[in-house]
Structures are given as C-alpha cells and as structure tokens.
Design a protein around this motif. Structure first.
Motif, PDB file in Angstrom:
ATOM      1  N   ARG A 244      59.831  42.325  42.385  1.00 16.66           N
ATOM      2  CA  ARG A 244      59.100  43.232  41.485  1.00 16.66           C
ATOM      3  C   ARG A 244      57.623  43.367  41.899  1.00 16.66           C
ATOM      4  NH1 ARG A 244      62.783  44.273  37.632  1.00 16.66           N
ATOM      5  NH2 ARG A 244      64.448  42.723  37.436  1.00 16.66           N
ATOM      6  N   ILE A 245      57.409  43.488  43.191  1.00 18.59           N
ATOM      7  CA  ILE A 245      56.045  43.612  43.722  1.00 18.59           C
ATOM      8  C   ILE A 245      55.589  45.062  43.602  1.00 18.59           C
ATOM      9  CG2 ILE A 245      54.624  43.359  45.785  1.00 18.59           C
ATOM     10  CD1 ILE A 245      56.682  41.207  46.704  1.00 18.59           C
ATOM     11  N   PRO A 246      54.424  45.315  43.038  1.00 17.64           N
ATOM     12  CA  PRO A 246      53.918  46.684  42.934  1.00 17.64           C
ATOM     13  C   PRO A 246      53.717  47.309  44.305  1.00 17.64           C
ATOM     14  CG  PRO A 246      52.662  45.180  41.529  1.00 17.64           C
ATOM     15  CD  PRO A 246      53.514  44.334  42.416  1.00 17.64           C
ATOM     16  N   SER A 247      53.921  48.604  44.390  1.00 19.27           N
ATOM     17  CA  SER A 247      53.829  49.305  45.675  1.00 19.27           C
ATOM     18  C   SER A 247      52.460  49.166  46.325  1.00 19.27           C
ATOM     19  CB  SER A 247      54.176  50.785  45.491  1.00 19.27           C
ATOM     20  OG  SER A 247      53.416  51.359  44.435  1.00 19.27           O
ATOM     21  N   LYS A 251      51.122  46.710  51.503  1.00 15.26           N
ATOM     22  CA  LYS A 251      50.366  46.612  52.754  1.00 15.26           C
ATOM     23  C   LYS A 251      49.757  45.229  52.940  1.00 15.26           C
ATOM     24  CE  LYS A 251      49.142  51.485  53.392  1.00 15.26           C
ATOM     25  NZ  LYS A 251      48.025  52.459  53.509  1.00 15.26           N
ATOM     26  N   ARG A 252      49.254  44.681  51.839  1.00 15.58           N
ATOM     27  CA  ARG A 252      48.632  43.353  51.897  1.00 15.58           C
ATOM     28  C   ARG A 252      49.640  42.314  52.387  1.00 15.58           C
ATOM     29  NH1 ARG A 252      46.315  40.060  46.594  1.00 15.58           N
ATOM     30  NH2 ARG A 252      46.873  37.954  47.303  1.00 15.58           N
ATOM     31  N   LEU A 253      50.828  42.348  51.858  1.00 16.75           N
ATOM     32  CA  LEU A 253      51.831  41.351  52.233  1.00 16.75           C
ATOM     33  C   LEU A 253      52.346  41.558  53.649  1.00 16.75           C
ATOM     34  CD1 LEU A 253      53.843  40.974  48.906  1.00 16.75           C
ATOM     35  CD2 LEU A 253      52.479  39.232  50.046  1.00 16.75           C
ATOM     36  N   VAL A 261      58.720  40.844  54.194  1.00 18.82           N
ATOM     37  CA  VAL A 261      58.810  41.789  53.074  1.00 18.82           C
ATOM     38  C   VAL A 261      60.020  42.698  53.254  1.00 18.82           C
ATOM     39  CG1 VAL A 261      57.606  43.573  51.758  1.00 18.82           C
ATOM     40  CG2 VAL A 261      56.297  41.784  52.892  1.00 18.82           C
ATOM     41  N   LYS A 262      60.727  42.955  52.166  1.00 18.98           N
ATOM     42  CA  LYS A 262      61.876  43.859  52.208  1.00 18.98           C
ATOM     43  C   LYS A 262      61.782  44.875  51.064  1.00 18.98           C
ATOM     44  CE  LYS A 262      65.328  40.871  54.418  1.00 18.98           C
ATOM     45  NZ  LYS A 262      66.734  40.374  54.344  1.00 18.98           N
ATOM     46  N   VAL A 263      62.405  46.023  51.286  1.00 16.99           N
ATOM     47  CA  VAL A 263      62.480  47.074  50.267  1.00 16.99           C
ATOM     48  C   VAL A 263      63.937  47.504  50.154  1.00 16.99           C
ATOM     49  CG1 VAL A 263      61.721  49.368  49.559  1.00 16.99           C
ATOM     50  CG2 VAL A 263      60.139  47.863  50.795  1.00 16.99           C
ATOM     51  N   SER A 264      64.479  47.467  48.955  1.00 19.61           N
ATOM     52  CA  SER A 264      65.880  47.841  48.747  1.00 19.61           C
ATOM     53  C   SER A 264      65.995  48.883  47.645  1.00 19.61           C
ATOM     54  CB  SER A 264      66.717  46.617  48.353  1.00 19.61           C
ATOM     55  OG  SER A 264      66.802  45.693  49.414  1.00 19.61           O
ATOM     56  N   LYS A 265      66.943  49.792  47.803  1.00 19.51           N
ATOM     57  CA  LYS A 265      67.237  50.752  46.743  1.00 19.51           C
ATOM     58  C   LYS A 265      68.162  50.067  45.750  1.00 19.51           C
ATOM     59  CE  LYS A 265      68.600  55.542  45.875  1.00 19.51           C
ATOM     60  NZ  LYS A 265      69.088  56.821  46.461  1.00 19.51           N
ATOM     61  N   MET A 482      63.101  48.437  45.009  1.00 17.95           N
ATOM     62  CA  MET A 482      62.665  47.064  44.753  1.00 17.95           C
ATOM     63  C   MET A 482      61.946  46.504  45.969  1.00 17.95           C
ATOM     64  SD  MET A 482      62.351  44.550  42.714  1.00 17.95           S
ATOM     65  CE  MET A 482      63.472  44.967  41.365  1.00 17.95           C
ATOM     66  N   ILE A 483      60.720  46.050  45.766  1.00 14.85           N
ATOM     67  CA  ILE A 483      59.947  45.398  46.820  1.00 14.85           C
ATOM     68  C   ILE A 483      59.975  43.900  46.537  1.00 14.85           C
ATOM     69  CG2 ILE A 483      57.731  45.257  48.005  1.00 14.85           C
ATOM     70  CD1 ILE A 483      57.038  47.992  46.785  1.00 14.85           C
TER      71      ILE A 483
END
Length: 511
Positions: A244-247, A251-253, A261-265, A482-483
């Motif tokens: 639940r990391i804000p968009s 970049k920072r992470l 870091v991963k991003v999933s639908k 989801m980040i």
C-alpha cells in the motif's frame, strides 16, 4: 615437537573461538520475516471476521475447503478432495482430504467442517461473512471424511462458501470459546504464538506441515499505521516487506539498492455514490449523467496517482464476472453542462460530498470532483469524516452523509456480495434503494443468486448492469495498482485477484 604441539593447540583454540563467536552469532540470527501492516487485525478468531484487515491472518493460520488458484483462475480443492453436486442440483457432497492436520496434530475431519459452519453463523460472533452462508440448511456428517452441504436453494456462490475457514472442534471444546478467540489454531502453515494488540503478532511455522514448507521459521506482523514510517523501517532493515505504498514514494524506493519494488494489478474499485435515498435531487437521472460526463477519470489517474491506476466505468471491478470493457462514459464537459441545465438542479445549490481518509488521496480526488463540477455549473461542498462516523452514516443512510460520498469496494471474482449488498434494495450498503425499477432489480439480483451455471447467469448480470447504467447509483471512478516493496534478499509476489498481502508463507529467501 613443542612448536608443533603449540601450533595444534593454537589452531584448536582458534577453531573453538571461531565457533563460539561466529558460529554462535550465526545461530542467533533470527529466522524471522518482518511484515509491516497499516492496521491491526480486528480479531484473530476465524469466526469473528470483520474485514480485509483480518484476511492475512486467515491465510497464515487457516486453510479452506477450497481456495482460488490465480494460475488456473479456478477454485481448487484445498482441505477438500472433491465436490460433487447431488441429483437436486443444490446439495454438495464434500470429501475431506485425509492426512490434513491442525497445528496440534489432530486430523481435519467432517465434524470440524460442520462445527466451523455453526460458529461462522453464530450471531454471538457477529461475523460479516455469516450472511454468505444463509443458503445452507445443514451440513450432514456422513463419516469422518465425508459431509453433505444441504442447501435451502441452489447457491450461485457455492465456490465462495467452500472457501470457509475450518477450525478444530475438539480443541475448541477443550479450551473453551474465550481461550480460542485469543489464541486460535488452524491447519495453516503458521500458528500464532503471541499477540500484542496494536503492536504486533508473532507466528511460527508448523513443523512437518502436510502441505506447506515456508522458508521462514517465524513471521512477525508489525502494526505501523504511518506509511512514511513503514517505508523508513523498510529502508533501515527493520521491516522486510510492506505494501500500500503511495505512488509518489515509488521513485524514492526504486533508488534504494537494498530494496526491491513491485507493482501488481489487483482488485480495486473506487467511486462516488449518489445518496438518492436521503435527498430526492440525487435521483435526477440527467444530473447523475452530468457527473458521469464532467469527471475526467484518466486525468485523476495520471495526475493524482501518477498513472498507476486505471479508469472504471461500471460498478464492477475489472476482474469480476459481468464486467464489460465496452461500457464507457466519455469525458464531455459540454454535454455535462447541457444536462445540468436540463436537470432539476438549481444553480448555487450546494451538494455535499463526504469522504474519509481510508481511501487513498481521498481529499485530492474530492477536490478534483469539486472543480470538475464547478466547471459545468454545479456547486459541491466537501465534508471529511472520520472512518467510523462515515461507516455509521452509510449503514444507517443518515442524512448527515450528504448528497454523495466517496467509497471503495474490493470485490471478488464472483459478484454475489456486491449484488446482494450493493444493488438489492435491502442491501446493507445499497446507496440507491428507492430506484423506480427496484422491484425488477431485486428480482434479477435474486435470480442470479440461485444460478449454478455461469453462462446463463452472466446474461442476468448483464441485465442488472444495463439497468444501473440507465439510472446509475454511482459514479465509477478508478482502480489502483498495488505498489509493494521488500528487502532485496527475499521475493514475494501479490497473487492475482487479491487486494491484500495473501499467502505470506510463499515468501522466499534469495540468499
């Protein structure tokens, strides 16, 4: 000889000291996976389930008769071995898989299945899932590993019913309800060993589990409500996994070499409800159409959520049965202005839009809607509510909620819950229960609820959504990706069709 003896003694001493300092140090390294969560579970008892914050606990400690397989996109047997519909096309014979055991070593039996159903539906436990088991008349125990679900009527959501978490009858009766609700056991990969409410929960892997072999011997779920703090703790190594990391923090992470870091639908639906039940003005179809055309969904996704989302145009999540990608509300401010003038809305009338911060960037989304509507001649007043107050107003259809509100719906692949709770006029969360065609809507919702075969059921679902499109209860807005992030020495991937950290026993060590 003396020199050789001294050398041998020195070597022996070095070996001893190395083992003492280095070997002991390595042995003391805690084999613990530390997961940061934004909200503590409301309960650790499977029978008192209250919402999504309790779901990871269920998946860690318990198993179901069936579970969703994201690879095959089907409901696969888990504790069950097989499901068989009987001649009446309603009742289901369930065979329990032999060899499955609870964490205390007791076998999982049909008696546990019947007992679990009784506790899930016990009014004293106040589980929000209890209503889903309403079609069950009884569960008949045939033998230790066979039971028959007796239904009052065919249940379209029978797959969801088979996702019932199973708990041990014998152990529950031995320790009593009060002890079990504080320290339950199940047949999952981990068992609970300690809970400090509001701080953390500690689990340990079940030795020689009949199905799972987690990489970590222990797991801690640490409650860290503040997102900035969770991110900092991940960067310093105090946490291994967060979601639940804000968009805007992505970049920072990504710049941190020690973080992956991963991003999933994932299932995700955010929208705005019209509160026509408490204010007749919000039943004006032309005014509601004006909202649909005035709001630029893609712009909200791009500017507020930095493109890490997708627009929604139906009161259906992207993954749910009944979703139609062809349905779309065009962004057309000129058309919206014309519809406002043709509606019963009087210029200058303030329409209150309520929201709570439980929805990501809710205040920015609300402000955007306010500006979009101002551009087409509608005045919107914003009202921020504490989440508990918001839920109370929503459930009681309190006039203090205002004309509209922002809300979210996680959903499941089977839309049964949304149909019954969000479309039927008697639904707990139905925002529009006085629609002119509510009798037809209720009939269609009831009809699809007893349809076992999916193809004909999809046709009924289509009719429901066509009715809602003609006279909408909501403004579908968007869904978010989801980040989540983890330390570089582990690997975890969000499962398809889950909106929370699920199956944490699948986290792998890379080193």
């Amino acid at each position: 000889m003396k020199k050789r003896t001294v050398s041998i003694l020195i070597a022996a001493l070095w070996t001893f000291l190395s083992g003492f300092y280095f070997g002991s140090a390595l042995a003391d390294v805690p084999d613990v996976l530390k997961v940061g969560i934004n909200d503590d579970a409301t309960t650790v008892s499977p029978f008192e389930y209250k919402g999504a914050s309790d779901e990871p606990i269920n998946q860690i400690m318990f198993q179901q008769l069936a579970n969703y397989n994201p690879v095959t996109e089907s409901w696969d047997p888990e504790l069950a071995e097989s499901f068989e519909f009987l001649e009446n096309k309603a009742d289901i014979r369930v065979k329990i898989r032999k060899g499955s055991r609870f964490s205390n070593g007791d076998p999982v039996t049909a008696h546990d299945v019947r007992f679990s159903w009784q506790e899930h539906t016990n009014p004293k436990n106040a589980s929000v899932l209890a209503g889903g088991y309403a079609p069950i008349k009884d569960i008949e125990v045939v033998d230790d590993y066979t039971c028959i679900f007796r239904f009052a009527r065919p249940a379209a959501h029978w797959r969801n019913i088979m996702a019932m978490t199973i708990a041990p009858k014998k152990y529950f009766e031995k320790v009593g309800a009060e002890v079990y609700r504080k320290m339950p056991i199940g047949s999952g990969a981990y068992r609970l060993v300690e809970r400090k409410i509001g701080e953390k929960m500690t689990f340990e892997a079940v030795p020689n589990h009949h199905k799972f072999n987690p990489d970590f011997k222990k797991m801690e779920l640490l409650v860290v409500p503040d997102m900035i703090t969770r991110v900092s703790m991940l960067e310093t190594g105090e946490l291994d996994l967060i979601d639940r990391i804000p968009s805007h923090m992505l970049k920072r992470l990504k710049k941190n070499k020690n973080v992956s870091v991963k991003v999933s639908k994932v299932p995700s639906w955010f929208g705005m409800a019209f509160r026509g039940t408490t204010d007749p003005l919000m039943n004006d179809v032309k005014l509601k159409y004006a909202f649909q055309h005035a709001i630029n969904r893609q712009e909200i996704v791009d500017k507020i959520f930095l493109g890490l989302g997708f627009p929604h145009h139906m009161f259906v999540d992207w993954h749910e049965w009944g979703q139609d990608a062809k349905v779309k509300w065009e962004f057309d401010p000129a058309k919206a202005r014309r519809l406002v003038k043709e509606s019963s809305y009087k210029p200058g009338t303030e329409l209150t839009l309520s929201y709570s911060l439980a929805i990501p960037n809710a205040s920015l989304v609300a402000i955007s809607i306010q500006h979009y509507m101002k551009d087409v001649g509608v005045t919107v007043k914003l009202q921020q509510l504490e989440f508990g107050t918001y839920m109370t107003y929503a459930m009681k259809r309190d006039k203090r909620m205002g004309h509209m509100d922002l809300f979210t719906w996680p959903g499941t692949i089977d839309p049964i819950w949304r149909m019954v709770l969000g479309f039927r006029s008697t639904g707990f969360y139905t925002p529009y229960n006085n629609r002119p065609n509510k009798k037809l809507m209720d009939q269609l919702v009831d009809q699809q609820a007893v349809m076992i075969d999916l193809p004909p059921r999809l046709k009924v679902l289509k009719k429901i959504h066509e009715l809602d499109y003609k006279d909408p209860a909501t403004v579908p807005l968007l869904g978010l990706k989801m980040i989540y992030a983890m330390n570089k020495d582990i690997d975890y991937t969000y499962l398809t069709l889950r909106h929370y950290m699920d199956h944490l026993y699948t986290v792998k060590k890379l080193k």
